[in-house]
Design a protein around this motif. Structure first.
Motif, mmCIF file in Angstrom:
data_model
loop_
_atom_site.group_PDB
_atom_site.id
_atom_site.type_symbol
_atom_site.label_atom_id
_atom_site.label_comp_id
_atom_site.label_asym_id
_atom_site.label_seq_id
_atom_site.Cartn_x
_atom_site.Cartn_y
_atom_site.Cartn_z
ATOM 1 N N LEU A 125 12.241 91.361 20.531
ATOM 2 C CA LEU A 125 13.704 91.422 19.872
ATOM 3 C C LEU A 125 14.900 90.760 20.429
ATOM 4 C CD1 LEU A 125 13.202 95.471 19.156
ATOM 5 C CD2 LEU A 125 13.239 93.468 17.421
ATOM 6 N N LYS A 126 14.795 90.801 21.924
ATOM 7 C CA LYS A 126 15.848 89.922 22.494
ATOM 8 C C LYS A 126 15.666 88.399 22.371
ATOM 9 C CE LYS A 126 17.405 91.939 26.370
ATOM 10 N NZ LYS A 126 17.545 92.126 27.898
ATOM 11 N N LYS A 127 14.323 87.971 22.669
ATOM 12 C CA LYS A 127 14.112 86.586 22.232
ATOM 13 C C LYS A 127 14.568 86.233 21.048
ATOM 14 C CE LYS A 127 10.229 85.974 25.699
ATOM 15 N NZ LYS A 127 8.674 85.952 25.875
ATOM 16 N N GLN A 128 14.466 86.834 19.900
ATOM 17 C CA GLN A 128 14.797 86.480 18.708
ATOM 18 C C GLN A 128 16.283 86.865 18.395
ATOM 19 O OE1 GLN A 128 12.218 88.621 15.815
ATOM 20 N NE2 GLN A 128 10.206 87.406 16.482
ATOM 21 N N GLY A 129 17.079 87.356 19.367
ATOM 22 C CA GLY A 129 18.479 87.594 19.273
ATOM 23 C C GLY A 129 18.824 88.582 18.346
#
Length: 287
Positions: A125-129
């Motif tokens: 979720l963090k990598k995908q923003g």
């Protein structure tokens, strides 16, 4: 439905607790519960989704390892991710619901660091923003009623550990919460080991009592020359088993040195066993 009714503003703790009780009572309760909760959390009605998240957090607090195991699978985590993702329900889910879902997943990364799939889901979720920064868990957050600790918990008898846990839980730093989680896990493990020792002691003493009683009966018949070949084999098997139980008692006694009551029970059982073994040797082995 009652626990997640969007028409009520306050949580219905009675209904939520009954839901948890049903989850615990049913063999497949965690699986079915999470399917139902996923559907409610994805509801377009904000109130229903928020209530469902409260039910979810209460289940995490009250429904144990079986529930944790199911909730940490991608099958359920993906349903939560859909609420956040713009490709799915994120386009119409309210910001309040999305914020709560993010908080829930983040809190699990803190409290269940051993669950790799939860960590992976959150990092994705963090990598995908979708999640731009770790949420700060609100201090005034409504938490479910805590699970009752067993009486005589180590936290009740070890004042130093109890104070340390209280201090760590009040902290807002993730590393302190992780330390609290590790402390809880170590204490739970210690209490489980203690419980296993008590269970083994009780079962061993009970078995000795039954064996001694049966050996006494068989030895009486042996003296009268009324023992059948089958009963003679039973008597010999009881003797051999009792020899092993005597060795087990020695180990249990060494573990119970600090517990006077338990040690007294073990010594009493040892006396009974020694008497029965002595009678066997006197009556049977001598012949």
């Amino acid at each position: 439905d009652k626990a997640t009714d969007p028409s009520i503003s306050e949580e219905s703790w009675e209904c939520i607790q009954r839901f948890c009780d049903q989850v615990n009572a049913d063999t497949e309760g965690p699986l079915f519960a999470l399917r139902l909760l996923a559907h409610k959390i994805q509801s377009p009605q904000e109130g229903e989704a928020l209530h469902a998240l409260t039910v979810l957090e209460t289940c995490v607090n009250n429904c144990g390892d079986r529930f944790h195991s199911e909730m940490a699978k991608f099958r359920f985590l993906n349903e939560l991710i859909k609420v956040l993702s713009p490709k799915y329900y994120g386009i119409w889910s309210s910001e309040k619901v999305k914020s709560r879902v993010t908080e829930v997943i983040f809190s699990w990364t803190v409290w269940f660091p051993q669950e790799v799939k939860i960590q992976d889901a959150y990092q994705m979720l963090k990598k995908q923003g979708i999640v731009k920064e770790d949420p700060k868990l609100p201090e005034d957050k409504i938490l479910p009623p805590p699970s009752p600790r067993p009486q005589n918990s180590i936290f009740d008898t070890d004042e130093e550990k109890s104070k340390l846990l209280a201090r760590l839980l009040k902290s807002s730093h993730p590393e302190d919460l992780q330390a609290a989680n590790r402390l809880i896990q170590s204490v739970v493990k210690e209490e489980q080991e203690k419980s296993a020792q008590v269970s083994q002691r009780v079962n061993t003493i009970s078995e000795i009592s039954e064996n001694v009683k049966r050996m006494d009966e068989l030895l009486k018949n042996y003296r009268r020359h009324e023992l059948s070949p089958a009963d003679q084999e039973t008597l010999q098997a009881l003797f051999q088993r009792s020899e092993k139980l005597r060795l087990l008692l020695f180990r249990l006694a060494s573990e119970a040195v600090a517990d006077e009551e338990a040690l007294a029970e073990i010594l009493q059982a040892s006396d009974k066993l020694s008497r029965a073994l002595g009678q066997y040797r006197e009556v049977v082995a001598s012949q």
